[in-house]
Each structure stands twice: as structure tokens, then as C-alpha cells.
Scaffold this active site. Sequence first.
Site, PDB file in Angstrom:
ATOM      1  N   LYS A  22      49.283  39.670  54.685  1.00 18.65           N
ATOM      2  CA  LYS A  22      48.499  38.851  53.744  1.00 18.65           C
ATOM      3  C   LYS A  22      49.281  37.591  53.420  1.00 18.65           C
ATOM      4  CE  LYS A  22      44.555  39.151  51.493  1.00 18.65           C
ATOM      5  NZ  LYS A  22      43.330  39.869  51.892  1.00 18.65           N
ATOM      6  N   ASP A  64      40.192  34.179  52.933  1.00 10.52           N
ATOM      7  CA  ASP A  64      40.047  35.093  51.789  1.00 10.52           C
ATOM      8  C   ASP A  64      39.678  34.215  50.600  1.00 10.52           C
ATOM      9  OD1 ASP A  64      41.183  38.211  51.371  1.00 10.52           O
ATOM     10  OD2 ASP A  64      41.047  37.072  49.541  1.00 10.52           O
TER      11      ASP A  64
HETATM   12  P1  NAD Z   1      35.253  34.012  46.971  1.00  7.40           P
HETATM   13  O1  NAD Z   1      36.312  33.056  46.599  1.00  7.40           O
HETATM   14  O2  NAD Z   1      34.226  33.611  47.984  1.00  7.40           O
HETATM   15  O3  NAD Z   1      34.456  34.481  45.662  1.00  7.40           O
HETATM   16  C1  NAD Z   1      35.077  35.007  44.538  1.00  7.40           C
HETATM   17  C2  NAD Z   1      34.001  35.091  43.452  1.00  7.40           C
HETATM   18  O4  NAD Z   1      34.555  35.788  42.314  1.00  7.40           O
HETATM   19  C3  NAD Z   1      33.528  33.734  42.941  1.00  7.40           C
HETATM   20  O5  NAD Z   1      32.150  33.786  42.667  1.00  7.40           O
HETATM   21  C4  NAD Z   1      34.304  33.565  41.634  1.00  7.40           C
HETATM   22  O6  NAD Z   1      33.664  32.696  40.713  1.00  7.40           O
HETATM   23  C5  NAD Z   1      34.297  35.003  41.149  1.00  7.40           C
HETATM   24  N1  NAD Z   1      35.325  35.327  40.150  1.00  7.40           N
HETATM   25  C6  NAD Z   1      36.630  34.995  40.151  1.00  7.40           C
HETATM   26  N2  NAD Z   1      37.217  35.483  39.036  1.00  7.40           N
HETATM   27  C7  NAD Z   1      36.256  36.127  38.341  1.00  7.40           C
HETATM   28  C8  NAD Z   1      36.216  36.835  37.116  1.00  7.40           C
HETATM   29  N3  NAD Z   1      37.312  36.986  36.374  1.00  7.40           N
HETATM   30  N4  NAD Z   1      35.040  37.381  36.719  1.00  7.40           N
HETATM   31  C9  NAD Z   1      33.925  37.230  37.462  1.00  7.40           C
HETATM   32  N5  NAD Z   1      33.892  36.583  38.635  1.00  7.40           N
HETATM   33  C10 NAD Z   1      35.034  36.029  39.052  1.00  7.40           C
HETATM   34  O7  NAD Z   1      36.010  35.355  47.431  1.00  7.40           O
HETATM   35  P2  NAD Z   1      35.479  36.509  48.387  1.00  7.40           P
HETATM   36  O8  NAD Z   1      35.858  36.186  49.770  1.00  7.40           O
HETATM   37  O9  NAD Z   1      34.066  36.839  48.048  1.00  7.40           O
HETATM   38  O10 NAD Z   1      36.430  37.709  47.935  1.00  7.40           O
HETATM   39  C11 NAD Z   1      36.147  38.508  46.780  1.00  7.40           C
HETATM   40  C12 NAD Z   1      37.039  39.749  46.811  1.00  7.40           C
HETATM   41  O11 NAD Z   1      36.790  40.469  48.030  1.00  7.40           O
HETATM   42  C13 NAD Z   1      38.549  39.508  46.797  1.00  7.40           C
HETATM   43  O12 NAD Z   1      39.173  40.591  46.156  1.00  7.40           O
HETATM   44  C14 NAD Z   1      38.897  39.509  48.271  1.00  7.40           C
HETATM   45  O13 NAD Z   1      40.275  39.798  48.501  1.00  7.40           O
HETATM   46  C15 NAD Z   1      38.019  40.630  48.744  1.00  7.40           C
HETATM   47  N6  NAD Z   1      37.732  40.638  50.181  1.00  7.40           N
HETATM   48  C16 NAD Z   1      37.195  39.552  50.802  1.00  7.40           C
HETATM   49  C17 NAD Z   1      36.898  39.622  52.164  1.00  7.40           C
HETATM   50  C18 NAD Z   1      36.215  38.497  52.879  1.00  7.40           C
HETATM   51  O14 NAD Z   1      35.927  38.661  54.076  1.00  7.40           O
HETATM   52  N7  NAD Z   1      35.894  37.409  52.226  1.00  7.40           N
HETATM   53  C19 NAD Z   1      37.220  40.777  52.889  1.00  7.40           C
HETATM   54  C20 NAD Z   1      37.775  41.883  52.221  1.00  7.40           C
HETATM   55  C21 NAD Z   1      38.022  41.783  50.857  1.00  7.40           C
END
Ligand code: NAD
Length: 428
Positions: free
Chosen positions: A106, A146
Site C-alpha cells: 500500500k 485508492d
Molecule cells: P473515494 O475517494 O472515491 O470516496 C470516498 C468517499 O467517502 C467520498 O464520498 C468521501 O466524501 C467520503 N468520506 C470521506 N470521509 C467521510 C466521513 N468521515 N464520513 C462520510 N463519508 C466520508 O474512495 P473509494 O475508492 O470509494 O474508497 C472508499 C473505501 O473503500 C476506502 O476505505 C478504500 O480504501 C476502500 N477500497 C477502495 C477500493 C477501490 O477500488 N476504490 C478497493 C478496495 C477498498
Amino acid sequence: MSENTNAFTMAQQQFDQVADLLGLDHQIREMLRFPMREYHIRIPVRMDDGSMRVFQGYRVQHNDARGPAKGGLRFHPAETADTVRALAMWMTWKCAVADIPLGGGKGGVVLDPATLSMDEKERLCRAFVRSLWRVIGPRQDVPAPDVGTNPQMMGWMMDEYSLITGQYTPGVITGKPVGGGGSLGRTEATGYGVVYTVREAMKRLKIDSTQTVAAIQGFGNVAQYAAEGFIQQLGGKVVCVSYWDREDRTAYTVSKADGIDLDFLMGITDQYGTINKDAAVKEGYAIEDGDAWITKEVDVLIPAALEGQVNATTVQKVHDRVKIVAEGANGPTTPEADEVFKERGVFVIPDFLCNAGGVTTSYFEGVQNDMNFYWTKEEVLEKLDDKMTQAFTGVYEMSRSQDVYMRDAAYMVAIDKVVKAMELRGWL
Ligand code: NAD
């Protein structure tokens, strides 16, 4: 005693618990409780106004016994070495549970990407690769997008690596734009993968998905496609999503009791998952506080924002009706909250199983890059569904046969595979 919300100690605590259950040897624990390698870098970047800014960055390779380290790269103001360590460790388990031949890694850079111009972001991405190009690569460590990073950034990083090494090397990074070495279906993969696991859970629990209601935390990549899949593939209803409002520096829940209109909400959301709340209010949405999503009377909760969101405090607000928690985010549930779910008999689909769709499709992207032959979106999503269904089945069967909680079962499946690979390589 106050609750531990440090992601790395949380990841170690989860591991220790299962290591005890499995009676793992001391040397195996010593190997797996910590990353094998980590790089802490200072990244100087020229700003548009001519000044220099120096950013703190990290790349952590937790374990590469099963294949090259694999894992996303975050641009986030609250990034820490410990968060990156935890996420790298979870990647090791995720790749093992999904049964893809990769290890766990990561990366992160401490910044709010919304504060940089497009040109500044490009210079940062290229500088990140110049700092680390010797220790990443298709056979070493393969980053991906991510939180706070996107396909365009992956494209710049792939280009910088290819320029430095003098060879077009699309496999150095995944999540690239389609047409630039990316895979069709990667954008949808994590959210859809969440939905495939929810579908499998509902089959086992004999729940009719068309009668179910979900509340989602977050409205970024994972949350948007989880919502789409929940509504379109499962025929369920989503009553709220939430987001972090950068201007107000607080989180809000955006809800509609008769179900959100996904297309409308996506139309008023920026590339960082920030919703225009004034536009939402005009359409009759209620704007509630950031924790309101967890209080809703729903069947399914999908935390898909950040780690540590379901904790000793917020878990007390979870409605009795909730039957399934599908962890779209990494590490959303603290060990204390987990205990509450265990006691209440809530069916938790643990993060590194539930959100493995992203890395699985990243793996498919690497495979297509190696072949230099690309699949259709239908082929990708079909293969993804197969992999996710198999992964779910493996963990579910372990959970039944050993009579353990789904998270512990997922750890058992994953640790077993990683330990076997280390033994085969003569590391233990
Ligand atoms: P992103 O940046 O696209 O979206 C994150 C979202 O969470 C945004 O809408 C943001 O406004 C919101 N957010 C942030 N802090 C917040 C809070 N305190 N309360 C409410 N909403 C809040 O990120 P993503 O890619 O959707 O990733 C989200 C999660 O999923 C992370 O934990 C990431 O590590 C995990 N993840 C992502 C992927 C991927 O392929 N994108 C894969 C596996 C895991």
C-alpha cells in the site's frame, strides 16, 4: 480504557486473535505482524506559482510470498505510516482470500488532492515514481488507485516508469484509463464485488433481496457502484449515502426515505465524492449529520468511506433490523464494534473479502497487460463474479465448519495460504 482506532494496531489485534485460534508459531507471527519492507519518502514538487512544496509519502510492502506486492495509493491529508502499514497488511489477506497470486502492499501521500492543480498533480505523481521506481514494477510491487487518486494519475505514473526504464511497462500499475492499458470493468469492480458478496450472503440467510433496504456511508467510487448494484442487480432500495464536506469540514448523510435516485445524486457529486447538498435539498433530500447513516432502519449497512467508522460509540446506534454489514471500505469496523456485531448475530462480510473486487480486477488488468490482449467488459465482470463467489463460499464454509465469525474465518483462509507460500519458499 479508550478505544483503539489506530488502524495498524487494529490490524495486528485482528491477526493476533486468529493467530491464537490457529496456534501459530512465534516466527510466523513475527513475520506477519509487521511489513517486510517500507519506504518513507520526501517528495519535492514545483507548484504553479514557482514555489516548491515537499510532501511526505509512503510505500509499504507487507508480504510478497504469494507474488508481487499489490495495493492502492492514497492521496489523503490524514494519511499516516500506520494507516499505510495496516492497509498493506489487509492487502496480503485480501489477495490470499481472493486467491490471486499477489502479495500485499500500500502507499500514501499526505495531501488533499483537491488543493492541487492538474499540472501540480501530474508533477507529484511523476515525482512519486522517480523516488520509488527501483522498488516497484510488475514483478515487485504494483500500485493502483485508492482514496484521492484516479486512473489519470495511474496513467502518468505508468508513463514516468516507462520513460525511466526505457520500456513500455503497463503492468507496473493498475487502474489505468481504458485505452491506456486499463481494464474494462475496473471502475465498477469494487462496488459490484461488494454486491456479489451481499447477494451470496442473502442466499445463505434466505433473504429476498428485492425486499431489502440499505444505508451506505461514503459516495465515492466504491459507494456509488455498490449503490448501483444494490438497486439494479439485487432490486433493493438505498435510503441514504454520506460524504465528507470539504468546505464545512464535516460529514453529512444525504437521505430519502423512499429511495435515492442514483443518477441524480451522481450528477451533483464531484470527482472526490463530494455531494452538492444545496442541489440535493432542492430535490427533497434530507441532510443529516455524518453518523445518521448508521442509525437507519435498514437490512444492510455498507460502510464505504474510511477506516474506524463503525466503532464502540457508533455501533450502539445500529438498528435492530440490520442483518448484514458489508464492509466496502478497508477497516471500517473496530474490534470493539466487531464484538457487538458478534453478540447480536449480525452477518459481517469482512473488508478484505467484501471489497476484493477491486484488486481482483486489477489482477485481471495485469494479466491483460502481460498478454497484450484485452477482454470485453462482460468477460471481466463474469470472471469477477466467479472469483468473488468462490472467495465468499470458501470463507463461509470455513466459518460454518469451524463455527467462527466471518472475519475470523476469512483470516483463517488467508493466513493459511500465506503461511503455505512462505513455507514453500523456504522462509520458515
Ligand atoms: P473515494 O475517494 O472515491 O470516496 C470516498 C468517499 O467517502 C467520498 O464520498 C468521501 O466524501 C467520503 N468520506 C470521506 N470521509 C467521510 C466521513 N468521515 N464520513 C462520510 N463519508 C466520508 O474512495 P473509494 O475508492 O470509494 O474508497 C472508499 C473505501 O473503500 C476506502 O476505505 C478504500 O480504501 C476502500 N477500497 C477502495 C477500493 C477501490 O477500488 N476504490 C478497493 C478496495 C477498498
